[in-house]
Write an enzyme that holds these catalytic residues in place. Structure first.
Site, PDB file in Angstrom:
ATOM      1  CB  CYS A 180      23.105  -0.864  19.199  1.00 40.62           C
ATOM      2  SG  CYS A 180      21.409  -1.304  17.819  1.00 40.62           S
ATOM      3  N   GLY A 194       1.023  -1.399   0.512  1.00 34.93           N
ATOM      4  CA  GLY A 194      -0.504  -0.335   0.000  1.00 34.93           C
ATOM      5  C   GLY A 194       1.579   0.895  -0.329  1.00 34.93           C
ATOM      6  CG  ASP A 224       6.882  -7.284  -2.459  1.00 35.96           C
ATOM      7  OD1 ASP A 224       5.817  -8.377  -1.293  1.00 35.96           O
ATOM      8  OD2 ASP A 224       6.043  -6.337  -1.746  1.00 35.96           O
ATOM      9  CB  CYS A 251      -6.788  -9.306   7.864  1.00 36.03           C
ATOM     10  SG  CYS A 251      -8.285  -8.329   7.206  1.00 36.03           S
ATOM     11  CB  CYS A 263      24.155  -0.252  14.166  1.00 37.06           C
ATOM     12  SG  CYS A 263      23.469   0.947  15.386  1.00 37.06           S
ATOM     13  CB  CYS A 270      19.189   2.131  18.169  1.00 36.95           C
ATOM     14  SG  CYS A 270      21.170   2.247  17.331  1.00 36.95           S
ATOM     15  CG  ASN A 293      10.971 -13.823   2.540  1.00 39.94           C
ATOM     16  OD1 ASN A 293      10.952 -12.355   2.977  1.00 39.94           O
ATOM     17  ND2 ASN A 293      10.141 -14.482   3.025  1.00 39.94           N
ATOM     18  CG  ASN A 301       7.691  -8.893   8.408  1.00 40.22           C
ATOM     19  OD1 ASN A 301       8.514  -8.725   8.052  1.00 40.22           O
ATOM     20  ND2 ASN A 301       6.894  -8.541   6.926  1.00 40.22           N
TER      21      ASN A 301
END
Length: 431
Positions: free
Chosen positions: A316, A92, A113, A263, A321, A242, A159, A197
């Protein structure tokens, strides 16, 4: 073209009436109808534009965009064709962001995707019902190529959270074939995370930390009434690990949190707003105008837009990082020296301001206030008149002086007043 096909069908009808065996005519009619259907399904595509032009004509697809340069918002809008942007998640938010960047004339788009287009996606923007069953990457490339054939489109149906997908993701980001002269380890200028996600967000975070790649994260809440965007610069700002969400910090598998038959809500309005904010800040980052928001939230219930800055966490859990934080701190003296030199250079630069208006029809001149006061004072204190002019009546000072002399009470009255005061003081002292 449709008029031509219709005329051809009419001619076939006339020809059919004059023939004894209409089978051949029916076959020709079927071919013509198929061609007419194909012509409707394949709309006209414009030719590619070699150079951007600011000419304001109906046939120029970039005239409104080049107006930003003419109005002084952007120094050089043509640079947008040199940039590469990777969009992870063509849902979206990601699909709308891809369309906006395509219409803006971005140089190259990398789309990631693994999902397919479903009828359940029709409440959102971008995808069409005739694309149901296609992978989102293929459907996006199909639509975006029709909108702007100048954009280089690369799609990856995979993925990125799998081992193989993550390796393909990082290797595609380091590909510099589009711009071989690009500095740094990455071949893209910006990565946009539009996934839904936390697992995918952590994968993007890991790849960008390893490649020292600046990226922007975006998201919409489960109830579809709020969202956010965030700028992440490895070492300079907080990465996604972090200050992780509770689901990530606790190690819970987020797939177990989804209830059967329930959903998340989805509003095209909220997703459109978040996508617009994301692309707006992306353009500011790429074309260097305005101020890029480090974090910008959106609450549609109250039209509230909170902003904040998020510093990196020295503790972290992401090793890459921590390495980027050390590199950033080591380079701090050099950055401070460069900033100081720039500040001094700007301060020492004097701009010779010319006249506001070259022509001065009414001979207007600017006079200093102090000089004007001195001139007024000198003029008021002088009693001299220009040659040839005389006063009909005496001035006030001369008139009062003449009356005092005529009455003979000038200095005498003043002396009498002093004597009276002296006598009154003596009387008070005696009492």
């Amino acid at each position: 073209m449709e008029v031509g096909f219709k005329a051809l069908l009419d001619d076939l009808d006339v020809l059919e009436k004059s023939l004894s065996d209409p089978a051949l005519i029916n076959k020709l009619r079927s071919h013509v109808e198929n061609l007419a259907t194909l012509s409707k399904c394949n709309p006209h595509r414009r030719s590619k534009v070699k150079e951007l032009s600011s000419e304001v004509v109906d046939s120029n697809p970039y005239s409104r965009l080049m107006a930003l340069q003419r109005m002084g918002i952007v120094d050089n809008y043509e640079r947008i064709r040199e940039f590469s942007v990777a969009i992870v998640g063509i849902g979206g938010v990601g699909s709308v962001a891809a369309e906006m960047l395509t219409r803006c004339g971005i140089g190259r788009l990398l789309l990631y995707d693994y999902d397919t287009v479903e009828l359940a996606n029709m409440n959102r923007l971008f995808f069409r019902p005739d694309q149901v069953g296609m992978t989102k990457t293929d459907a996006a490339v199909q639509t975006l190529a029709e909108i702007n054939p100048d954009v280089v489109l690369e799609s990856f149906t995979m993925n990125i959270t799998t081992v193989q997908g993550f390796e393909t993701f990082t290797s595609s980001l380091t590909n510099k074939s589009f711009c071989p002269s690009k500095e740094g380890g990455s071949g893209v200028d910006l990565v946009l995370s539009c996934v839904d996600n936390y697992e995918a967000r952590m994968a993007v975070n890991q790849a960008c930390n390893e490649l020292r790649q600046t990226w922007m994260e975006s998201g919409v809440s489960e109830d579809a009434v709020s969202g956010h965007i965030q700028l992440l610069v490895p070492g300079e700002t907080a990465c996604f690990a972090c200050a992780p969400p509770l689901v990530v910090a606790s190690g819970i598998d987020e797939r177990t949190l989804k209830r059967e038959g329930v959903c998340a809500a989805s509003l095209p309005t909220t997703m459109g707003v978040v996508a617009g904010l994301l692309v707006q800040n992306s353009l500011k980052f790429l074309l260097n105008f305005g101020e890029v928001s480090p974090y910008l939230g959106y609450n549609s219930l109250k039209d509230f837009f909170p902003t904040m800055k998020m510093r990196p966490n020295p503790q972290c859990s992401n090793v890459a990082c921590l390495e980027r934080q050390k590199e950033y701190m080591l380079a701090k003296p050099e950055r401070d020296a460069a900033a100081k030199a720039k500040m001094e250079a700007d301060a020492s630069t004097t701009i010779d301001e010319g006249p506001l208006h070259d022509d001065n029809e009414w001979n207007i001149s600017v006079v200093d206030d102090e000089n004007e006061k001195d001139t007024t004072k000198a003029a008021s204190s002088s009693d001299t008149l220009p040659e040839g002019l005389t006063r009909e009546l005496p001035v006030a000072d001369e008139y009062e002086k003449a009356i005092a002399i005529a009455s003979g009470s000038g200095e005498t009255e003043e002396e009498d007043d002093l004597e009276d005061l002296k006598k009154q003081l003596e009387a008070l002292n005696a009492a």
